[in-house]
Scaffold this active site. Structure first.
Site, PDB file in Angstrom:
ATOM      1  N   SER A 123       0.815  -1.205   0.000  1.00  0.00           N
ATOM      2  CA  SER A 123       0.000   0.000   0.000  1.00  0.00           C
ATOM      3  C   SER A 123       0.847   1.252   0.000  1.00  0.00           C
ATOM      4  O   SER A 123       0.340   2.337  -0.236  1.00  0.00           O
ATOM      5  CB  SER A 123      -0.945   0.000   1.196  1.00  0.00           C
ATOM      6  OG  SER A 123      -0.408  -0.670   2.285  1.00  0.00           O
ATOM      7  N   HIS A 144      -2.323  -2.803  -6.565  1.00  0.00           N
ATOM      8  CA  HIS A 144      -2.849  -2.502  -5.236  1.00  0.00           C
ATOM      9  C   HIS A 144      -4.368  -2.685  -5.179  1.00  0.00           C
ATOM     10  O   HIS A 144      -5.124  -1.948  -5.819  1.00  0.00           O
ATOM     11  CB  HIS A 144      -2.460  -1.061  -4.856  1.00  0.00           C
ATOM     12  CG  HIS A 144      -2.860  -0.696  -3.474  1.00  0.00           C
ATOM     13  ND1 HIS A 144      -3.360   0.534  -3.130  1.00  0.00           N
ATOM     14  CD2 HIS A 144      -2.849  -1.405  -2.326  1.00  0.00           C
ATOM     15  CE1 HIS A 144      -3.632   0.566  -1.843  1.00  0.00           C
ATOM     16  NE2 HIS A 144      -3.336  -0.616  -1.334  1.00  0.00           N
ATOM     17  N   GLU A 156      -5.178  -0.313  -8.240  1.00  0.00           N
ATOM     18  CA  GLU A 156      -4.222   0.695  -8.701  1.00  0.00           C
ATOM     19  C   GLU A 156      -3.031  -0.045  -9.309  1.00  0.00           C
ATOM     20  O   GLU A 156      -2.436  -0.901  -8.637  1.00  0.00           O
ATOM     21  CB  GLU A 156      -3.728   1.555  -7.527  1.00  0.00           C
ATOM     22  CG  GLU A 156      -4.766   2.504  -6.971  1.00  0.00           C
ATOM     23  CD  GLU A 156      -4.273   3.281  -5.750  1.00  0.00           C
ATOM     24  OE1 GLU A 156      -4.643   4.448  -5.605  1.00  0.00           O
ATOM     25  OE2 GLU A 156      -3.522   2.713  -4.924  1.00  0.00           O
ATOM     26  N   ASN A 195      -4.410   5.924  -1.059  1.00  0.00           N
ATOM     27  CA  ASN A 195      -3.919   6.034   0.319  1.00  0.00           C
ATOM     28  C   ASN A 195      -3.379   7.415   0.641  1.00  0.00           C
ATOM     29  O   ASN A 195      -3.377   7.842   1.793  1.00  0.00           O
ATOM     30  CB  ASN A 195      -2.869   4.966   0.617  1.00  0.00           C
ATOM     31  CG  ASN A 195      -3.529   3.645   0.970  1.00  0.00           C
ATOM     32  OD1 ASN A 195      -4.692   3.621   1.360  1.00  0.00           O
ATOM     33  ND2 ASN A 195      -2.806   2.557   0.824  1.00  0.00           N
TER      34      ASN A 195
HETATM   35  N1  3HC Z   1     -16.837 -11.637   0.997  1.00  0.00           N
HETATM   36  C1  3HC Z   1     -18.050 -11.681   0.418  1.00  0.00           C
HETATM   37  N2  3HC Z   1     -19.050 -10.857   0.723  1.00  0.00           N
HETATM   38  C2  3HC Z   1     -18.832  -9.959   1.701  1.00  0.00           C
HETATM   39  C3  3HC Z   1     -17.598  -9.861   2.369  1.00  0.00           C
HETATM   40  C4  3HC Z   1     -16.571 -10.744   1.971  1.00  0.00           C
HETATM   41  N3  3HC Z   1     -15.362 -10.717   2.532  1.00  0.00           N
HETATM   42  N4  3HC Z   1     -17.676  -8.861   3.283  1.00  0.00           N
HETATM   43  C5  3HC Z   1     -18.927  -8.359   3.202  1.00  0.00           C
HETATM   44  N5  3HC Z   1     -19.628  -9.024   2.251  1.00  0.00           N
HETATM   45  C6  3HC Z   1     -21.005  -8.768   1.831  1.00  0.00           C
HETATM   46  C7  3HC Z   1     -22.007  -9.171   2.877  1.00  0.00           C
HETATM   47  O1  3HC Z   1     -22.397 -10.502   2.719  1.00  0.00           O
HETATM   48  C8  3HC Z   1     -23.161  -8.231   2.564  1.00  0.00           C
HETATM   49  O2  3HC Z   1     -23.909  -8.713   1.461  1.00  0.00           O
HETATM   50  P1  3HC Z   1     -25.476  -8.292   1.286  1.00  0.00           P
HETATM   51  O3  3HC Z   1     -25.514  -6.807   1.297  1.00  0.00           O
HETATM   52  O4  3HC Z   1     -25.846  -8.857  -0.023  1.00  0.00           O
HETATM   53  O5  3HC Z   1     -26.137  -8.906   2.460  1.00  0.00           O
HETATM   54  C9  3HC Z   1     -22.470  -6.964   2.065  1.00  0.00           C
HETATM   55  O6  3HC Z   1     -21.158  -7.358   1.656  1.00  0.00           O
HETATM   56  C10 3HC Z   1     -22.368  -5.928   3.161  1.00  0.00           C
HETATM   57  O7  3HC Z   1     -21.661  -6.497   4.263  1.00  0.00           O
HETATM   58  P2  3HC Z   1     -21.962  -6.189   5.770  1.00  0.00           P
HETATM   59  O8  3HC Z   1     -23.445  -5.968   5.943  1.00  0.00           O
HETATM   60  O9  3HC Z   1     -21.326  -7.244   6.598  1.00  0.00           O
HETATM   61  O10 3HC Z   1     -21.144  -4.897   6.126  1.00  0.00           O
HETATM   62  P3  3HC Z   1     -21.199  -3.476   5.445  1.00  0.00           P
HETATM   63  O11 3HC Z   1     -22.566  -3.094   5.028  1.00  0.00           O
HETATM   64  O12 3HC Z   1     -20.463  -2.580   6.374  1.00  0.00           O
HETATM   65  O13 3HC Z   1     -20.336  -3.631   4.102  1.00  0.00           O
HETATM   66  C11 3HC Z   1     -18.240  -3.219   3.111  1.00  0.00           C
HETATM   67  C12 3HC Z   1     -19.043  -4.019   4.137  1.00  0.00           C
HETATM   68  C13 3HC Z   1     -18.600  -3.699   1.699  1.00  0.00           C
HETATM   69  C14 3HC Z   1     -16.799  -3.533   3.378  1.00  0.00           C
HETATM   70  C15 3HC Z   1     -18.589  -1.708   3.200  1.00  0.00           C
HETATM   71  O14 3HC Z   1     -18.667  -1.322   4.540  1.00  0.00           O
HETATM   72  C16 3HC Z   1     -17.581  -0.833   2.529  1.00  0.00           C
HETATM   73  O15 3HC Z   1     -17.574  -0.679   1.311  1.00  0.00           O
HETATM   74  N6  3HC Z   1     -16.695  -0.230   3.342  1.00  0.00           N
HETATM   75  C17 3HC Z   1     -15.597   0.588   2.857  1.00  0.00           C
HETATM   76  C18 3HC Z   1     -14.450  -0.305   2.488  1.00  0.00           C
HETATM   77  C19 3HC Z   1     -13.264   0.491   2.029  1.00  0.00           C
HETATM   78  O16 3HC Z   1     -13.257   1.698   2.006  1.00  0.00           O
HETATM   79  N7  3HC Z   1     -12.209  -0.228   1.676  1.00  0.00           N
HETATM   80  C20 3HC Z   1     -10.965   0.354   1.283  1.00  0.00           C
HETATM   81  C21 3HC Z   1     -10.048   0.374   2.462  1.00  0.00           C
HETATM   82  S1  3HC Z   1      -8.520   1.112   2.058  1.00  0.00           S
HETATM   83  C22 3HC Z   1      -7.587  -0.140   1.518  1.00  0.00           C
HETATM   84  O17 3HC Z   1      -7.972  -1.279   1.487  1.00  0.00           O
HETATM   85  C23 3HC Z   1      -6.245   0.236   1.073  1.00  0.00           C
HETATM   86  C24 3HC Z   1      -5.177  -0.342   1.966  1.00  0.00           C
HETATM   87  O18 3HC Z   1      -3.931  -0.177   1.335  1.00  0.00           O
HETATM   88  C25 3HC Z   1      -5.130   0.296   3.332  1.00  0.00           C
END
Ligand code: 3HC
Length: 299
Positions: A123, A144, A156, A195
């Site tokens: 990252s 990424h 990315e 990031n």
């Molecule tokens: N595999 C499959 N399905 C998944 C899953 C997984 N690992 N995690 C969640 N899901 C599904 C759930 O089954 C659910 O499905 P449904 O809506 O059909 O029932 C749906 O996704 C929503 O899950 P939850 O209800 O458990 O939780 P949320 O509503 O909070 O959603 C999320 C989870 C999709 C992760 C959402 O919160 C989100 O988009 N969050 C932001 C994530 C983000 O910003 N990521 C980037 C981080 S930065 C990064 O990674 C860079 C690094 O370098 C630091």
């Protein structure tokens, strides 16, 4: 049309590695080898893949037979030489520790098939630096993913100082096989695009907590409802891992030599205390299970 890539090895079965391996097998239909340094890490990675596949099955996005097929395409192993030697594309998702990664790149380079591509999910660590530890820096690029890789649509693609155009194309085409959108970072700059923007926002959110301006729940609520983020910044920090976010801030501090990237003392303290977020069971929130989020009182 699918790319020429068929055999992929993912290095690291952790939070990102297991998800990348799953996307390779599920969306791209690749034959995937998943490698880690301990059997228990591999077992946990395979379990996380099973759990994620079960979520797709539960919501009717994948039938049970297909989920079994996906699982059968992921081969866990501890044997680095064999895993790397047969791959057309190696995706590295090891711990964000520059020393550890450089040693890994040196070892991987010894076993990489001629012309194979080595892509890093780092990252923040310089792709040029990682490539410098290999025999063929022209075959190394950044790839990424975002957490969770199974759901997040972006990759990315990062060009290191010596990355060949053909390597950029292999990585882009593989990301397309996985159903991802790509953006190209033309320069190998710390934090790439997302990031660079995100870490500053997350850091400000932690400063709001330590300055007592608002409670974590209200900060998250404000950003979700005010900016339409799917998850507030503090919950997102828990999700990413406070140690990972701190590691990125440290790279920014070193590389940009600018105090604006200084991590908040609160995050440093929480990492020291093992309050790493979801993976350790507690961070800004209490994580009894992935969907339960009650504010912790341990800050
Ligand atoms: N595999 C499959 N399905 C998944 C899953 C997984 N690992 N995690 C969640 N899901 C599904 C759930 O089954 C659910 O499905 P449904 O809506 O059909 O029932 C749906 O996704 C929503 O899950 P939850 O209800 O458990 O939780 P949320 O509503 O909070 O959603 C999320 C989870 C999709 C992760 C959402 O919160 C989100 O988009 N969050 C932001 C994530 C983000 O910003 N990521 C980037 C981080 S930065 C990064 O990674 C860079 C690094 O370098 C630091």
């Amino acid at each position: 049309m699918a790319s020429e890539t068929r055999r992929v090895t993912v290095l690291g079965a952790g939070l990102m590695g297991h998800g990348i391996a799953q996307v390779c097998a599920q969306a791209a239909g690749y034959d995937v080898t998943l490698i880690d340094v301990k059997q228990e890490f591999l077992d946990r990675g395979m379990l996380m893949i099973r759990e994620s596949l079960a979520k797709f099955v539960a919501k009717g996005a994948l039938d049970k037979g297909k989920a079994e097929e996906v699982l059968s395409r992921v081969h866990p192993t501890l044997d680095l030489a064999e895993a790397v030697g047969r791959a057309q594309l190696v995706i590295e998702a090891a711990t964000e520790d520059p020393k550890l990664k450089l040693e890994l790149y040196r070892r991987v380079s010894e076993h990489l098939a001629p012309g194979a591509t080595l892509a890093s999910n780092t990252s923040s660590i310089s792709i040029t630096l990682l490539a410098s530890a290999t025999r063929s820096p022209e075959n190394v690029a950044g790839m990424h993913f975002f957490n969770p890789p199974q759901l997040m649509p972006l990759v990315e693609v990062v060009r290191g100082a010596k990355t060949a155009d053909s390597t950029v194309e292999v990585v882009r085409a593989a990301a397309k096989d996985m159903g991802k959108e790509t953006v190209l970072c033309k320069k190998d700059s710390p934090g790439f695009i997302v990031n660079r923007v995100l870490v500053q926002a997350l850091n400000e959110a932690t400063l709001l907590v330590s300055e007592g301006v608002a409670d974590p729940e209200d900060i998250d609520k404000a950003v979700m409802l005010g900016l339409n983020w799917p998850m507030g910044p503090l919950k997102l920090l828990d999700y990413i891992g406070l140690d990972t976010a701190l590691g990125i801030s440290k790279v920014f501090m070193d590389e940009f030599e600018d105090s604006k990237y200084r991590p908040s003392p609160l995050v440093k303290q929480m990492v020291r205390a093992g309050l790493l977020g979801r993976k350790s069971g507690r961070g800004f929130y209490e994580w009894g299970s992935p969907s339960s989020t009650k504010a912790s009182s341990g800050r």
